[in-house]
Design a protein around this motif. Structure first.
Motif, PDB file in Angstrom:
ATOM      1  N   ILE A 214      10.182   0.603   0.223  1.00 17.20           N
ATOM      2  CA  ILE A 214       8.785   0.180   0.371  1.00 17.20           C
ATOM      3  C   ILE A 214       8.126   0.921   1.530  1.00 17.20           C
ATOM      4  O   ILE A 214       6.982   1.391   1.425  1.00 17.20           O
ATOM      5  N   TRP A 215       8.839   1.025   2.651  1.00 18.38           N
ATOM      6  CA  TRP A 215       8.293   1.720   3.820  1.00 18.38           C
ATOM      7  C   TRP A 215       7.971   3.176   3.495  1.00 18.38           C
ATOM      8  O   TRP A 215       6.868   3.663   3.755  1.00 18.38           O
ATOM      9  N   GLN A 216       8.938   3.878   2.913  1.00 13.79           N
ATOM     10  CA  GLN A 216       8.751   5.289   2.623  1.00 13.79           C
ATOM     11  C   GLN A 216       7.708   5.509   1.530  1.00 13.79           C
ATOM     12  O   GLN A 216       6.925   6.460   1.595  1.00 13.79           O
ATOM     13  N   PHE A 217       7.706   4.661   0.523  1.00 12.70           N
ATOM     14  CA  PHE A 217       6.707   4.789  -0.538  1.00 12.70           C
ATOM     15  C   PHE A 217       5.300   4.688   0.037  1.00 12.70           C
ATOM     16  O   PHE A 217       4.410   5.489  -0.286  1.00 12.70           O
ATOM     17  N   THR A 218       5.092   3.709   0.904  1.00 15.35           N
ATOM     18  CA  THR A 218       3.774   3.534   1.520  1.00 15.35           C
ATOM     19  C   THR A 218       3.401   4.728   2.377  1.00 15.35           C
ATOM     20  O   THR A 218       2.266   5.226   2.318  1.00 15.35           O
ATOM     21  N   GLN A 219       4.340   5.213   3.195  1.00 14.06           N
ATOM     22  CA  GLN A 219       4.052   6.329   4.085  1.00 14.06           C
ATOM     23  C   GLN A 219       3.748   7.604   3.306  1.00 14.06           C
ATOM     24  O   GLN A 219       2.788   8.324   3.621  1.00 14.06           O
ATOM     25  N   VAL A 272       3.245  -2.436  -5.389  1.00 15.10           N
ATOM     26  CA  VAL A 272       4.558  -2.482  -4.738  1.00 15.10           C
ATOM     27  C   VAL A 272       4.649  -3.665  -3.788  1.00 15.10           C
ATOM     28  O   VAL A 272       5.643  -4.416  -3.780  1.00 15.10           O
ATOM     29  N   TYR A 273       3.611  -3.891  -2.987  1.00 14.67           N
ATOM     30  CA  TYR A 273       3.672  -4.980  -2.017  1.00 14.67           C
ATOM     31  C   TYR A 273       3.535  -6.344  -2.682  1.00 14.67           C
ATOM     32  O   TYR A 273       4.146  -7.316  -2.242  1.00 14.67           O
ATOM     33  N   VAL A 274       2.751  -6.435  -3.760  1.00 14.71           N
ATOM     34  CA  VAL A 274       2.622  -7.714  -4.456  1.00 14.71           C
ATOM     35  C   VAL A 274       3.941  -8.101  -5.112  1.00 14.71           C
ATOM     36  O   VAL A 274       4.376  -9.258  -5.060  1.00 14.71           O
ATOM     37  N   LEU A 275       4.610  -7.134  -5.739  1.00 18.75           N
ATOM     38  CA  LEU A 275       5.844  -7.421  -6.464  1.00 18.75           C
ATOM     39  C   LEU A 275       7.064  -7.520  -5.560  1.00 18.75           C
ATOM     40  O   LEU A 275       7.989  -8.274  -5.853  1.00 18.75           O
ATOM     41  N   ALA A 276       7.074  -6.747  -4.469  1.00 19.92           N
ATOM     42  CA  ALA A 276       8.290  -6.668  -3.652  1.00 19.92           C
ATOM     43  C   ALA A 276       8.071  -7.032  -2.192  1.00 19.92           C
ATOM     44  O   ALA A 276       8.967  -6.828  -1.374  1.00 19.92           O
ATOM     45  N   GLY A 277       6.907  -7.575  -1.865  1.00 22.30           N
ATOM     46  CA  GLY A 277       6.621  -7.888  -0.468  1.00 22.30           C
ATOM     47  C   GLY A 277       7.580  -8.894   0.136  1.00 22.30           C
ATOM     48  O   GLY A 277       8.023  -8.753   1.275  1.00 22.30           O
ATOM     49  N   LYS A 278       7.955  -9.918  -0.650  1.00 24.98           N
ATOM     50  CA  LYS A 278       8.872 -10.941  -0.113  1.00 24.98           C
ATOM     51  C   LYS A 278      10.258 -10.354   0.146  1.00 24.98           C
ATOM     52  O   LYS A 278      10.944 -10.769   1.088  1.00 24.98           O
ATOM     53  N   TYR A 279      10.663  -9.378  -0.681  1.00 27.15           N
ATOM     54  CA  TYR A 279      11.964  -8.742  -0.462  1.00 27.15           C
ATOM     55  C   TYR A 279      11.926  -7.858   0.781  1.00 27.15           C
ATOM     56  O   TYR A 279      12.941  -7.673   1.447  1.00 27.15           O
ATOM     57  N   PHE A 280      10.743  -7.300   1.079  1.00 24.10           N
ATOM     58  CA  PHE A 280      10.586  -6.500   2.286  1.00 24.10           C
ATOM     59  C   PHE A 280      10.838  -7.359   3.524  1.00 24.10           C
ATOM     60  O   PHE A 280      11.575  -6.971   4.434  1.00 24.10           O
ATOM     61  N   VAL A 281      10.239  -8.551   3.539  1.00 25.83           N
ATOM     62  CA  VAL A 281      10.420  -9.463   4.672  1.00 25.83           C
ATOM     63  C   VAL A 281      11.871  -9.923   4.754  1.00 25.83           C
ATOM     64  O   VAL A 281      12.465  -9.981   5.836  1.00 25.83           O
ATOM     65  N   ARG A 282      12.473 -10.239   3.606  1.00 21.58           N
ATOM     66  CA  ARG A 282      13.875 -10.663   3.608  1.00 21.58           C
ATOM     67  C   ARG A 282      14.783  -9.564   4.136  1.00 21.58           C
ATOM     68  O   ARG A 282      15.748  -9.812   4.858  1.00 21.58           O
TER      69      ARG A 282
END
Length: 291
Positions: A214-219, A272-282
């Motif tokens: 998620i980090w790299q995709f956004t960057q 990406v953040y809507v679907l996987a945002g909670k996994y990012f925090v976890r």
């Protein structure tokens, strides 16, 4: 005691204040997105006669269609569709390769330490704090020497090199929390470097992989500076095309088309953040920032 706990009010003044503050923060941050979305569905007459937050008289998709297929991004009037797919061709390999290399680096720096590994990690960590502007000239010379200037491959290479410092940091800090005894036991049983990595380390690395992807995709997707410097005419990412579309000086300024193009450019990261945002925090709380 049970009656007292049941009669205790669920909402206190302090809790209501916290909720109200959070709601104001959400509205503040979502306001630009709402303005962009509403404007993209308006006609130019609606934009001239109404205010930014007014609903359109009719929701029109004309601006989206034009932004995708026929808007002018400089001298070319083919919309942003080609540049949208260029961004995917750049982002997907850059994200996957830099994440995998970061996993290997983190594994080596925590479970297969060598003399000077801590110094090596410290020096590599400098890559996380080097501004983009500092590496523009040396990277341009390197791409020229390699024959990768103005190519998609060259831009992928740039993002891999720059992103590897971050992914190494994330994986190294995550693997510090993995018991070294697991690796030592596997080595006693005869497992080698890659066997341990594939069968022991990787199965434990799901949360941090999500964080890094998620980090790299956004960057990479949102990058403009590297894209405008190192890409050629047909290899530009969508951020460069969006800049060219918004700043074009030919014809009437169509704000609805500009907003539709901006929404198209933002959709992948939003999804990406809507679907996987909670996994990012976890993933972060599972150890990505420990150590």
């Amino acid at each position: 005691m049970a009656e007292l706990s049941l009669n205790k009010p669920r909402f206190t003044i302090g809790r209501l204040f916290v909720y109200a503050t959070l709601l104001l923060g959400v509205l503040f941050y979502l306001m630009p997105l709402l303005v962009m979305l509403l404007t993209s569905f308006k006609s130019m007459d609606d934009i001239r006669s109404g205010n930014l937050l007014a609903l359109p008289d009719a929701f029109l998709f004309d601006a989206w269609i034009k932004a995708w297929s026929s808007a002018c991004t400089g001298v070319a009037c083919d919309g942003v569709q080609g540049y949208f797919w260029n961004s995917f061709q750049i982002t997907i390999p850059a994200v996957l390769i830099s994440t995998f290399l970061g996993a290997l680096n983190g594994y080596v720096l925590t479970k297969w330490k060598f003399r000077g590994s801590d110094l090596f990690f410290g020096l590599m960590l400098f890559g996380c704090f080097i501004p983009f502007q500092v590496v523009i000239l040396p990277m341009a010379q390197t791409l020229g020497w390699l024959g990768l200037a103005n190519t998609t491959t060259g831009l992928v290479f740039v993002h891999i090199v720059y992103g590897m410092s971050f992914t190494t940091l994330f994986f190294r800090n995550f693997y510090v929390a993995v018991p070294t005894e697991l690796v030592n036991a596997a080595r006693i049983d005869g497992a080698g470097f890659f066997t341990i990595f594939w069968r022991i380390i990787l199965p434990l690395s799901g949360p941090i992989f999500v964080v890094c992807i998620i980090w790299q995709f956004t960057q990479v997707w949102n990058d403009f500076l590297f894209g405008v410097v190192y890409s050629g005419g047909d290899t530009k990412p969508i951020t460069v095309a969006l800049n060219n579309l918004v700043n074009t000086s030919t014809g009437v300024k169509e704000y609805n088309v500009d907003m539709a193009a901006a929404m198209i450019a933002a959709l992948p990261t939003l999804i990406v953040y809507v679907l996987a945002g909670k996994y990012f925090v976890r993933g972060l709380t599972a150890g990505a920032v420990k150590g």
